[in-house]
Design an enzyme around this catalytic site. Structure first.
Site, PDB file in Angstrom:
ATOM      1  N   ASP A 152       0.836  -1.195   0.000  1.00  0.00           N
ATOM      2  CA  ASP A 152       0.000   0.000   0.000  1.00  0.00           C
ATOM      3  C   ASP A 152       0.890   1.271   0.000  1.00  0.00           C
ATOM      4  OD1 ASP A 152      -2.550   1.180   0.261  1.00  0.00           O
ATOM      5  OD2 ASP A 152      -2.462   1.190   2.448  1.00  0.00           O
ATOM      6  N   HIS A 153       0.411   2.356  -0.589  1.00  0.00           N
ATOM      7  CA  HIS A 153       1.103   3.666  -0.564  1.00  0.00           C
ATOM      8  C   HIS A 153       2.621   3.589  -0.680  1.00  0.00           C
ATOM      9  CE1 HIS A 153      -2.459   6.069   0.102  1.00  0.00           C
ATOM     10  NE2 HIS A 153      -2.866   5.147   0.971  1.00  0.00           N
ATOM     11  N   HIS A 176      -8.327   9.131   4.684  1.00  0.00           N
ATOM     12  CA  HIS A 176      -7.882   8.120   5.651  1.00  0.00           C
ATOM     13  C   HIS A 176      -8.264   8.535   7.063  1.00  0.00           C
ATOM     14  CE1 HIS A 176      -4.853   7.610   2.313  1.00  0.00           C
ATOM     15  NE2 HIS A 176      -5.334   6.389   2.426  1.00  0.00           N
ATOM     16  N   GLY A 177      -8.682   7.577   7.855  1.00  0.00           N
ATOM     17  CA  GLY A 177      -8.942   7.830   9.266  1.00  0.00           C
ATOM     18  C   GLY A 177     -10.408   8.013   9.608  1.00  0.00           C
ATOM     19  N   HIS A 212      -9.936   4.280  -1.130  1.00  0.00           N
ATOM     20  CA  HIS A 212      -9.135   4.299   0.103  1.00  0.00           C
ATOM     21  C   HIS A 212      -9.968   4.946   1.204  1.00  0.00           C
ATOM     22  CE1 HIS A 212      -4.796   3.446  -1.023  1.00  0.00           C
ATOM     23  NE2 HIS A 212      -5.443   3.275  -2.155  1.00  0.00           N
ATOM     24  N   GLY A 213      -9.450   4.875   2.432  1.00  0.00           N
ATOM     25  CA  GLY A 213     -10.110   5.578   3.531  1.00  0.00           C
ATOM     26  C   GLY A 213     -11.475   5.009   3.872  1.00  0.00           C
ATOM     27  N   SER A 221     -12.573   3.510   6.554  1.00  0.00           N
ATOM     28  CA  SER A 221     -13.078   3.616   7.928  1.00  0.00           C
ATOM     29  C   SER A 221     -14.046   4.779   8.067  1.00  0.00           C
ATOM     30  CB  SER A 221     -11.917   3.797   8.910  1.00  0.00           C
ATOM     31  OG  SER A 221     -11.141   2.626   8.939  1.00  0.00           O
ATOM     32  N   ASN A 273     -10.234  -0.115   0.930  1.00  0.00           N
ATOM     33  CA  ASN A 273      -9.179  -0.233   1.957  1.00  0.00           C
ATOM     34  C   ASN A 273      -9.705   0.113   3.343  1.00  0.00           C
ATOM     35  OD1 ASN A 273      -7.706  -0.434  -0.387  1.00  0.00           O
ATOM     36  ND2 ASN A 273      -6.191   1.087   0.181  1.00  0.00           N
ATOM     37  N   THR A 306      -8.017   2.090   9.826  1.00  0.00           N
ATOM     38  CA  THR A 306      -8.230   2.704  11.148  1.00  0.00           C
ATOM     39  C   THR A 306      -9.188   1.916  12.038  1.00  0.00           C
ATOM     40  OG1 THR A 306      -7.888   4.827  10.093  1.00  0.00           O
ATOM     41  CG2 THR A 306      -8.779   4.884  12.314  1.00  0.00           C
TER      42      THR A 306
HETATM   43  P1  13P Z   1      -8.757   3.972   6.696  1.00  0.00           P
HETATM   44  O1  13P Z   1      -7.662   4.103   7.696  1.00  0.00           O
HETATM   45  O2  13P Z   1      -9.644   5.173   6.645  1.00  0.00           O
HETATM   46  O3  13P Z   1      -9.538   2.733   6.895  1.00  0.00           O
HETATM   47  O4  13P Z   1      -8.078   3.872   5.258  1.00  0.00           O
HETATM   48  C1  13P Z   1      -7.199   2.824   4.970  1.00  0.00           C
HETATM   49  C2  13P Z   1      -6.536   2.998   3.668  1.00  0.00           C
HETATM   50  O5  13P Z   1      -7.054   3.603   2.764  1.00  0.00           O
HETATM   51  C3  13P Z   1      -5.214   2.374   3.498  1.00  0.00           C
HETATM   52  O6  13P Z   1      -4.622   2.695   2.278  1.00  0.00           O
END
Ligand code: 13P
Length: 285
Positions: free
Chosen positions: A80-81, A182-183, A210-211, A213, A232, A235
């Site tokens: 990832d990233h 993210h988060g 992504h993100g 959560s 993805n 968090t």
């Molecule tokens: P979250 O932390 O919001 O779940 O996102 C995870 C993510 O996108 C990892 O690449």
């Protein structure tokens, strides 16, 4: 391996489900993800960001993956990233079959150039590659701000540019900015469904969100119906892990890790199970 991974994404596209990509940085998180995936007969992606790889060990993560794969062949390890060509070469040399090249902080021109180079290298090594266009803000933890105060419209992925980006780079899938971050934020993320639909129509490639959560189940379902193929999650797993660990340590009767760590694994597993069901990825192997 790239063709096998493409086939899996194609299956998700055809059957209307999304692959969950779950980040891990400890062995207990990994065990929680594997336990949920095997219980629900779901293919899953296990992902590691640069920070997570630095903590766990890049080569160590591949060794663990190779061991798990023997029992659970429907699991894919994903880097990832990955933010530089040097790091991309490192993960590919270590044996990662799938990689996310994140050039989103660069100008469009530089992002195209760097991602093209990364895609050529990945493909020459039979590795699946995800590109990124648009600003996906935040880190995978809790934030004390409102997302709507942080996320500006210029960060959102432009559908026309997305088309140009995939054509010029040759990536297999694209991560986009469509109201996600993210988060976990004070407010709930609001996805821009019109934008998702337009991007999907223009790029005709696998789409990544992504993100994950904090996004509601109904928003996930709608995004999947509009062509999102991979989601993805990090968090929510990290929060469940930390809370269960604190509780476990508080309640423990001895110093044996595998006594108090059991609850940590099942807390992670519960989060992952819920997401697999929302993503309709259960019973897909
Ligand atoms: P979250 O932390 O919001 O779940 O996102 C995870 C993510 O996108 C990892 O690449």
């Amino acid at each position: 391996m790239r063709h096998k991974i493409i086939k899996l994404y194609e299956k998700a596209e055809k059957k209307g489900f999304a692959l969950g990509a779950f980040n891990f940085s400890t062995n207990e998180i990994l065990q929680g993800v594997i336990s949920a995936a095997s219980k629900l007969k779901a293919p899953v992606i296990i992902a590691m960001s640069e920070g997570e790889r630095a903590f766990f060990g890049c080569e160590e993560s591949v060794a663990v993956y190779n061991a798990i794969k023997k029992k659970h062949p429907h699991i894919i390890l994903h880097a990832d990233h990955t933010k530089s060509f040097k790091e991309l070469k490192k993960v590919i040399a270590a044996g990662y079959p799938s990689v996310h090249f994140d050039g989103s902080r660069l100008s469009f021109r530089h992002n195209v150039r760097e991602t093209r180079r990364a895609a050529d290298y990945a493909h020459a090594n039979h590795v699946f590659i995800e590109g990124e266009l648009g600003g996906i803000t935040g880190g995978s933890t809790t934030h004390n701000e409102r997302l709507r105060d942080v996320l500006t419209t210029d960060m959102l992925t432009d559908p026309e540019q997305a088309k140009e980006f995939v054509e010029l780079t040759g990536v297999d899938s694209l991560a986009v900015s469509v109201g996600n971050a993210h988060g976990i934020w004070v407010d709930k993320p609001k996805l821009d469904f019109k934008r998702i639909k337009e991007i999907k129509k223009k790029i005709g490639k696998f789409l990544v969100l992504h993100g994950g959560s904090g996004i509601s189940p109904s928003s996930f379902r709608r995004a999947i119906s509009l062509g999102v193929n991979k989601i993805n999650i990090n968090t929510e797993i990290r929060v469940a892990y930390a809370h269960a660990l604190l509780k476990g340590l508080h309640k423990r009767r001895d110093y044996v890790p595998y006594h108090y760590m059991k609850d940590v694994i099942s807390a992670v597993s519960k989060v992952v199970e819920k997401k697999i069901i929302i993503f309709k990825a259960d019973n897909k192997i």
